[in-house]
Motif scaffolding. Structure first.
Motif, short mmCIF file in Angstrom:
data_model
loop_
_atom_site.label_atom_id
_atom_site.label_comp_id
_atom_site.label_asym_id
_atom_site.label_seq_id
_atom_site.Cartn_x
_atom_site.Cartn_y
_atom_site.Cartn_z
N PHE A 168 -1.71 -2.88 -8.78
CA PHE A 168 -1.00 -1.72 -9.32
C PHE A 168 0.50 -1.97 -9.34
O PHE A 168 1.19 -1.68 -10.34
CB PHE A 168 -1.31 -0.49 -8.46
CG PHE A 168 -0.65 0.77 -8.93
CD1 PHE A 168 -1.21 1.54 -9.94
CD2 PHE A 168 0.54 1.20 -8.35
CE1 PHE A 168 -0.60 2.71 -10.37
CE2 PHE A 168 1.17 2.36 -8.77
CZ PHE A 168 0.59 3.12 -9.79
N CYS A 169 1.05 -2.54 -8.26
CA CYS A 169 2.49 -2.81 -8.19
C CYS A 169 2.91 -3.87 -9.20
O CYS A 169 3.96 -3.75 -9.84
CB CYS A 169 2.86 -3.25 -6.78
SG CYS A 169 2.77 -1.92 -5.54
N ARG A 215 1.43 6.66 -6.88
CA ARG A 215 0.21 7.33 -7.35
C ARG A 215 0.19 8.82 -6.99
O ARG A 215 -0.51 9.60 -7.63
CB ARG A 215 -1.02 6.63 -6.78
CG ARG A 215 -1.21 5.21 -7.31
CD ARG A 215 -2.44 4.57 -6.72
NE ARG A 215 -3.65 5.25 -7.16
CZ ARG A 215 -4.81 5.16 -6.53
NH1 ARG A 215 -4.91 4.46 -5.42
NH2 ARG A 215 -5.87 5.79 -6.99
N SER A 247 -3.72 -2.16 -4.58
CA SER A 247 -2.30 -1.82 -4.47
C SER A 247 -1.42 -2.93 -5.01
O SER A 247 -0.42 -2.68 -5.70
CB SER A 247 -1.93 -1.54 -3.00
OG SER A 247 -2.63 -0.41 -2.52
N ASN A 272 0.83 -1.21 0.00
CA ASN A 272 0.00 0.00 0.00
C ASN A 272 0.86 1.26 0.00
O ASN A 272 0.55 2.25 -0.69
CB ASN A 272 -0.93 0.01 1.21
CG ASN A 272 -2.11 -0.93 1.06
OD1 ASN A 272 -2.56 -1.19 -0.05
ND2 ASN A 272 -2.59 -1.47 2.17
N SER A 309 2.42 1.68 -3.50
CA SER A 309 1.38 2.11 -4.43
C SER A 309 1.01 3.57 -4.21
O SER A 309 0.89 4.35 -5.17
CB SER A 309 0.14 1.22 -4.28
OG SER A 309 -0.92 1.68 -5.08
#
Length: 426
Positions: free
Chosen positions: A135-136, A20, A132, A13, A16
């Motif tokens: 996204f990673c 972002r 997260s 988290n 991410s």
């Protein structure tokens, strides 16, 4: 276990969030939000066919409820065998009957004895953690895409000959975009289920994720990962009421067309066929060659196999030869080539006909339990994980389930499903 999960989720988290918050990603997401708002309310979006387009499909209850039942794997396997130009041997016919019987029992009969109560006690996963992680994974895959392209000095789609220069150590992380897409799409489904975004917004985001996958995977010249991304988006969207039944059917036709088209033009570029060759010929010859390989592996494996698990274990990084290279050595004594052995190729070499029956039953059970949990809970995460393992089972009909990252996906799914089974139902 909860401590490990909490620690990993906290780290992911934080990574991410930091990315972002950066100027680059802030600008990208701002632009995408603007495009989304413009598209959702645009005149052109209204021209798109409604959900009831080709309404006769919606009246078919089997398609609506069981289109992506685990048995679709057997359906695809049967179609693949029919594509081949030559027939199966008598010995392989017996092996295939055992495989189909084992998978049918595992996917449709055994799950009836499990998870028949209320499933509110099964593990639930925070949407933020899953986003997260997705996204990673996507970020890592994009970085390795550019590393892969730089390592061969060009784009494989435009120069097919350099595709064989790609190094697995660089390309394997690129394929992480597939589970990354799966997790992100699942979280968008969760937002739609909670009423935070509209169906139109969810559809736009699904299309954007698919476009990102196509942009990177297509440029590398790989068909199977591209089809994996395509299938995952369709399955999640279908069970999340984001994609209509007619879109699934049309999408399947487009996907098949893409496989044929990419293979045809790549074969033209490699001068293995001429422009006068039937485009379906490349698909037929590929199926025929793979079936020929399976005939040989069935002969080698016999009733009890010869490698006893070593073929599957060779998928672990650090092995001298990968699974498909071992297949090449077994049937042609050539270790410099990789050969796809179909879904049951590894099973018959490792443990013979007996192993095919047992392993296909286990595979069917995993998918059957996943399907049951997904249908009973409608939970975004369980829809996503079922979509992931079903996709690779379908694609494994030709390639086999032999890549270490795919085996890891199945291991994670099995672990989670076992926890669900162990949890007492109310």
């Amino acid at each position: 276990m909860s401590i490990i999960y909490s620690t990993m989720a906290s780290i992911i988290n934080r990574i991410s969030d930091e990315f972002r918050k950066s100027f680059l990603f802030t600008a990208i997401f701002t632009i995408l939000e603007f495009i989304e708002d413009q598209w959702v309310g645009s005149f052109f979006a209204g021209l798109y066919p409604s959900e009831n387009f080709l309404g006769f499909l919606n009246r078919n209850q089997i398609l609506k409820n069981y289109l992506f039942h685990p048995l679709v794997v057997l359906f695809v396997f049967a179609l693949f065998l029919l594509l081949a130009l030559n027939s199966v041997s008598k010995s392989l016919a017996v092996t295939l009957m055992l495989a189909f019987a084992g998978f049918f029992a595992g996917s449709t009969i055994l799950p009836r004895f499990f998870l028949n109560g209320n499933l509110k006690n099964i593990p639930r996963f925070e949407k933020r953690d899953m986003y997260s992680l997705g996204f990673c994974l996507t970020l890592v895959s994009i970085v390795f895409f550019f590393i892969s392209v730089a390592s061969v000095g060009g784009i494989p789609l435009l120069k097919p000959s350099i595709r064989y220069l790609l190094k697995p150590i660089f390309t394997m992380p690129v394929f992480l975009i597939i589970p990354g897409t799966c997790l992100i799409a699942s979280t968008y489904l969760k937002d739609f289920q909670d009423g935070k975004i509209t169906r139109s917004q969810a559809r736009f985001r699904f299309l954007f994720l698919l476009a990102i996958d196509c942009a990177f995977l297509l440029l590398l010249g790989y068909r199977t990962p591209l089809l994996a991304a395509f299938l995952i988006i369709i399955i999640i969207g279908f069970y999340g009421n984001i994609v209509s039944l007619w879109e699934v059917v049309v999408g399947a036709l487009v996907g098949i067309g893409a496989i044929i088209g990419i293979g045809y033009f790549r074969s033209l570029g490699e001068l293995t066929i001429t422009s006068s060759t039937n485009p379906f010929y490349t698909l037929q010859t590929r199926a025929d060659f793979t079936l020929h390989v399976l005939n040989l592996l069935d002969f080698v494996g016999g009733n009890f196999g010869i490698t006893h698990g070593k073929l599957l274990a060779s998928a672990i990084p650090g092995s001298d030869l990968g699974p498909r290279m071992i297949v090449g050595k077994l049937i042609a004594w050539r270790t410099e080539v990789t050969i796809t052995p179909t879904l049951i190729g590894q099973m018959v070499v490792d443990f013979g006909k007996v192993g095919v029956l047992i392993e296909m039953c286990i595979l069917g059970f995993v998918l059957g339990i996943g399907f049951k949990i997904m249908q009973k809970t409608k939970n975004y995460f369980y829809i996503g994980i079922y979509s992931l393992i079903l996709t690779y089972s379908i694609l494994g009909v030709e390639t086999g389930i032999l890549d270490i990252q795919v085996l890891l996906y199945f291991a994670i799914a099995i672990f989670i499903y076992l926890i669900c089974i162990a949890k007492p139902a109310d």
